[in-house]
Motif scaffolding. Structure first.
Motif, PDB file in Angstrom:
ATOM      1  N   VAL A   1       0.852  -1.188   0.000  1.00  0.00           N
ATOM      2  CA  VAL A   1       0.000   0.000   0.000  1.00  0.00           C
ATOM      3  C   VAL A   1       0.885   1.234   0.000  1.00  0.00           C
ATOM      4  N   THR A   2       0.568   2.192  -0.871  1.00  0.00           N
ATOM      5  CA  THR A   2       1.272   3.474  -0.912  1.00  0.00           C
ATOM      6  C   THR A   2       0.268   4.596  -0.719  1.00  0.00           C
ATOM      7  N   LEU A   3       0.567   5.495   0.205  1.00  0.00           N
ATOM      8  CA  LEU A   3      -0.275   6.658   0.471  1.00  0.00           C
ATOM      9  C   LEU A   3       0.474   7.909   0.009  1.00  0.00           C
ATOM     10  N   ILE A   4      -0.104   8.642  -0.950  1.00  0.00           N
ATOM     11  CA  ILE A   4       0.526   9.830  -1.517  1.00  0.00           C
ATOM     12  C   ILE A   4      -0.219  11.074  -1.042  1.00  0.00           C
ATOM     13  N   GLU A   5       0.528  12.015  -0.460  1.00  0.00           N
ATOM     14  CA  GLU A   5      -0.046  13.268   0.030  1.00  0.00           C
ATOM     15  C   GLU A   5       0.893  14.403  -0.327  1.00  0.00           C
ATOM     16  N   ALA A   6       0.318  15.522  -0.791  1.00  0.00           N
ATOM     17  CA  ALA A   6       1.144  16.654  -1.209  1.00  0.00           C
ATOM     18  C   ALA A   6       1.820  17.338  -0.030  1.00  0.00           C
ATOM     19  N   ASN A   7       1.159  17.354   1.124  1.00  0.00           N
ATOM     20  CA  ASN A   7       1.724  18.021   2.298  1.00  0.00           C
ATOM     21  C   ASN A   7       1.913  17.016   3.431  1.00  0.00           C
ATOM     22  N   GLU A   8       1.201  17.209   4.542  1.00  0.00           N
ATOM     23  CA  GLU A   8       1.276  16.282   5.663  1.00  0.00           C
ATOM     24  C   GLU A   8      -0.052  15.555   5.794  1.00  0.00           C
ATOM     25  N   ILE A   9       0.004  14.304   6.222  1.00  0.00           N
ATOM     26  CA  ILE A   9      -1.226  13.564   6.446  1.00  0.00           C
ATOM     27  C   ILE A   9      -1.939  14.120   7.674  1.00  0.00           C
ATOM     28  N   LEU A  10      -3.259  14.042   7.662  1.00  0.00           N
ATOM     29  CA  LEU A  10      -4.086  14.471   8.800  1.00  0.00           C
ATOM     30  C   LEU A  10      -3.703  15.867   9.269  1.00  0.00           C
ATOM     31  N   SER A  11      -3.698  16.823   8.347  1.00  0.00           N
ATOM     32  CA  SER A  11      -3.220  18.170   8.661  1.00  0.00           C
ATOM     33  C   SER A  11      -4.078  18.880   9.697  1.00  0.00           C
ATOM     34  N   SER A  12      -5.326  18.463   9.903  1.00  0.00           N
ATOM     35  CA  SER A  12      -6.193  19.112  10.884  1.00  0.00           C
ATOM     36  C   SER A  12      -5.969  18.598  12.300  1.00  0.00           C
ATOM     37  N   PHE A  13      -5.141  17.575  12.471  1.00  0.00           N
ATOM     38  CA  PHE A  13      -4.906  16.992  13.784  1.00  0.00           C
ATOM     39  C   PHE A  13      -3.682  17.623  14.452  1.00  0.00           C
ATOM     40  N   ASP A  14      -3.535  17.338  15.743  1.00  0.00           N
ATOM     41  CA  ASP A  14      -2.393  17.785  16.526  1.00  0.00           C
ATOM     42  C   ASP A  14      -1.095  17.219  15.949  1.00  0.00           C
ATOM     43  N   VAL A  15       0.000  17.977  16.107  1.00  0.00           N
ATOM     44  CA  VAL A  15       1.288  17.561  15.544  1.00  0.00           C
ATOM     45  C   VAL A  15       1.702  16.197  16.085  1.00  0.00           C
ATOM     46  N   GLY A  16       1.521  15.992  17.392  1.00  0.00           N
ATOM     47  CA  GLY A  16       1.885  14.707  17.986  1.00  0.00           C
ATOM     48  C   GLY A  16       1.083  13.556  17.419  1.00  0.00           C
ATOM     49  N   LEU A  17      -0.202  13.794  17.153  1.00  0.00           N
ATOM     50  CA  LEU A  17      -1.046  12.748  16.578  1.00  0.00           C
ATOM     51  C   LEU A  17      -0.646  12.451  15.140  1.00  0.00           C
ATOM     52  N   ARG A  18      -0.278  13.478  14.406  1.00  0.00           N
ATOM     53  CA  ARG A  18       0.172  13.257  13.025  1.00  0.00           C
ATOM     54  C   ARG A  18       1.433  12.389  13.004  1.00  0.00           C
ATOM     55  N   GLN A  19       2.336  12.666  13.910  1.00  0.00           N
ATOM     56  CA  GLN A  19       3.565  11.878  13.955  1.00  0.00           C
ATOM     57  C   GLN A  19       3.281  10.439  14.366  1.00  0.00           C
ATOM     58  N   TYR A  20       2.354  10.262  15.302  1.00  0.00           N
ATOM     59  CA  TYR A  20       1.966   8.910  15.713  1.00  0.00           C
ATOM     60  C   TYR A  20       1.384   8.148  14.525  1.00  0.00           C
ATOM     61  N   ALA A  21       0.499   8.807  13.773  1.00  0.00           N
ATOM     62  CA  ALA A  21      -0.114   8.149  12.622  1.00  0.00           C
ATOM     63  C   ALA A  21       0.930   7.791  11.579  1.00  0.00           C
ATOM     64  N   THR A  22       1.875   8.692  11.343  1.00  0.00           N
ATOM     65  CA  THR A  22       2.942   8.416  10.370  1.00  0.00           C
ATOM     66  C   THR A  22       3.758   7.200  10.777  1.00  0.00           C
ATOM     67  N   ASN A  23       4.166   7.142  12.041  1.00  0.00           N
ATOM     68  CA  ASN A  23       4.975   6.012  12.519  1.00  0.00           C
ATOM     69  C   ASN A  23       4.193   4.709  12.486  1.00  0.00           C
ATOM     70  N   HIS A  24       2.932   4.763  12.876  1.00  0.00           N
ATOM     71  CA  HIS A  24       2.131   3.543  12.925  1.00  0.00           C
ATOM     72  C   HIS A  24       1.869   2.994  11.526  1.00  0.00           C
ATOM     73  N   LEU A  25       1.515   3.860  10.599  1.00  0.00           N
ATOM     74  CA  LEU A  25       1.262   3.402   9.231  1.00  0.00           C
ATOM     75  C   LEU A  25       2.526   2.815   8.604  1.00  0.00           C
ATOM     76  N   THR A  26       3.652   3.440   8.877  1.00  0.00           N
ATOM     77  CA  THR A  26       4.918   2.929   8.329  1.00  0.00           C
ATOM     78  C   THR A  26       5.220   1.542   8.877  1.00  0.00           C
ATOM     79  N   ARG A  27       5.015   1.354  10.190  1.00  0.00           N
ATOM     80  CA  ARG A  27       5.245   0.025  10.784  1.00  0.00           C
ATOM     81  C   ARG A  27       4.263  -1.009  10.231  1.00  0.00           C
TER      82      ARG A  27
END
Length: 562
Positions: A332-358
């Motif tokens: 699975v590849t997720l393509i986004e022009a900026n950051e994923i979940l841009s409306s969420f808190d910075v910490g939550l965005r980083q959590y989502a990025t790490n979890h999806l990558t794992r």
């Protein structure tokens, strides 16, 4: 040539009239589709009577279509003694479809258009609702049918619980678990004598005559295709939703799949399972197998992230067990022009990025330049082959909304004031993804979220109850009624699942405000509990709970049906 064409030719050469005028040829009463109470003997019978039947459509706009549309004839408007419809203004140019009919050599039935006439004195006022999305259905649920008759017009007869739609693509939930029939939301549509649901698309609105013009679902086997009809309204509620944004990128509409309707989820599921089975066929090259099993998601918003999480769950638990020959090829590849979940808190965005990558989701930051049948071209020159492409980059105004001759808010939505009214016309309201506050209100256009639409629907149903009790339900009768407090939206927070029993919960009112934000298993439990309670009916809540339990015990069903 036939009578219709001869009549048209004779009329054009016999009279000098504006090109927007139309006439009605006499037809057999059985072909008119007349409603009870109409009299075929009143129809035109010669050219002298044709002249009195000319009509012009004011403020009539239509969605561009490939085939010509029939014409609509004018009828006398019955009104109450206190309230009036506005008189039609100067004649506007006819829609392109009408012009095509005038010049067409084809046999065209331009007989009297069937429909619902204006309400009469003593009858309940009629509310016409366009759409069956979150806003429309919440309004329908709260509308007091002791005061109003209601007519709902939509190309689908159900509401989709969109937060759980991604789960149906991989078999976590069944499709019917997220679809709620509109007749269950508002029982009057199936039981009240003067309330109806019409499976049709609205093609235009005449705000002067208080009429909407509709086309029934095409290719339905009716005696005429397209089958056109009109409905007169006392109050009109436009909640027609929005269309996916493609940014005019070449190839998106032709090759990408969207995720906004149940049929979209069905197409994604069929395509995913088809690619899995085809990749096991003998003789398939390794390169082709990798392409078939490459799932690409465009857009890093909540929908794209949740679908990517569901896909990673499906791969980890089900594909590796049941498709062991190709388990190492699917990705699975997720393509986004900026950051994923841009409306969420910075910490939550980083959590989502790490979890999806794992979880095996490959995150790519880039801009799509073109979509081809088997690969995506990014602006940096990268080619990404794919077997399944899901496009989820937000929504924008639909062609229907663009075609309406109504004021527009920033972004192209229908412009509304603080009470959800369209200020330039009487008795027209708009809400949900198709509406936005006008600039002069000083309010920002609200995001296209389910909670915004639901809150607007609830507010408007209460406003209609107040108007109805003040005898303002009839057309043109609500001008002097005080409307009370305007609509105010307060954001309750956002939630998103990221797969493998993990989710994000952000309860801040905005990005700069303080509030609770958390991630992990507890957030996933809150996410599921919240959405289970928000499902419209107890029937569907039961379905969802049973589906979740069945999937947990037995895994997802991988049958490809259809």
């Amino acid at each position: 040539m036939g009578l219709p064409r001869i009549a048209r030719t004779t009329w054009r050469h016999s009279f000098s009239v504006d090109s927007s005028a139309r006439f009605v040829t006499p037809t057999h009463p059985g072909q008119l589709g007349l409603l009870p109470g109409t009299h075929p003997e009143n129809e035109c019978r010669n050219f002298s009577s044709l002249r009195s039947r000319i009509f012009t459509v004011t403020n009539w706009k239509q969605v561009s279509v490939d085939k010509p549309r029939d014409a609509f004839h004018h009828r006398a408007v019955s009104v109450t003694t206190q309230c009036h419809y506005h008189a039609a203004g100067a004649a506007a140019a006819p829609p392109p479809q009408m012009a095509n009919l005038i010049d067409s050599d084809a046999e065209v039935d331009i007989g009297r258009l069937p429909g619902l006439e204006p309400t009469k004195p003593g009858e309940k006022p009629r509310v016409v609702v366009l759409g069956t999305g979150w806003a429309a259905c919440r309004f329908l649920k709260g509308l007091d049918t002791k005061i109003y008759d209601v007519v709902c017009i939509s190309p689908r007869n159900h509401m989709v619980f969109t937060p759980l739609l991604a789960s149906t693509c991989v078999g976590t939930l069944e499709f019917r678990s997220v679809a709620e029939p509109v007749s269950r939301i508002q029982p009057a549509l199936s039981g009240a004598p003067n309330s109806y649901f019409y499976l049709a698309s609205c093609m235009g609105v005449d705000t002067d005559k208080h009429e909407v013009y509709c086309e029934a679902t095409p290719n339905a086997g009716l005696h005429s295709d397209p089958y056109l009809f009109k409905v007169a309204y006392d109050k009109l509620v436009i909640a027609a939703g929005a269309d996916p944004l493609t940014f005019n990128i070449k190839g998106v509409s032709e090759h990408a799949l969207f995720l906004r309707e149940v049929n979209h989820a069905q197409e994604i599921r069929k395509k995913l399972l088809l690619n899995l089975m085809l990749s096991e066929n003998p003789g398939i090259s390794e390169e082709e197998r990798k392409r078939l099993l490459h799932c690409v998601v465009i857009g890093g918003g909540p929908t794209g992230v949740e679908f990517s999480g569901e896909l990673s769950d499906f791969i980890m638990r089900d594909v590796r067990q049941r498709y062991s020959h190709v388990k190492d090829y699917i990705r699975v590849t997720l393509i986004e022009a900026n950051e994923i979940l841009s409306s969420f808190d910075v910490g939550l965005r980083q959590y989502a990025t790490n979890h999806l990558t794992r979880s095996g989701v490959h995150l790519v930051q880039g801009v799509v330049k073109e979509v081809r049948p088997d690969k995506i071209l990014l602006s940096d020159g990268t080619d990404i082959p794919y077997g399944l492409l899901v496009w989820s980059t937000g929504v924008g105004p639909s062609q229907f909304v663009k075609s309406l001759d109504l004021p527009k808010a920033p972004g192209g939505r229908i412009g509304i004031d603080e009470w959800l009214r369209v200020p330039s016309v009487d008795d027209v309201f708009a809400l949900g993804d198709c509406a936005g506050f006008l600039e002069q209100t000083g309010k920002q256009v609200l995001p296209a979220l389910a909670q915004v639409a639901e809150r607007q629907g609830k507010y408007l149903s209460e406003l209609f109850r107040k108007i109805g009790k003040e005898n303002g339900g009839k057309a043109g009768c609500a001008a002097d009624i005080p409307l009370g407090d305007p609509f105010i939206y307060r954001h309750l927070g956002s939630m998103a699942s990221v797969g493998r029993y993990k989710a994000l919960v952000d309860l801040r009112q905005n990005k700069d405000a303080r509030g609770l934000s958390m991630a992990g298993f507890l957030s996933w439990f809150i996410w599921r509990s919240a959405y289970l309670t928000r499902v419209v009916s107890w029937r569907n809540r039961f379905y969802v709970a049973v589906n979740w339990a069945t999937t947990f015990v037995f895994g997802r069903d991988n049958s490809r049906i259809g």
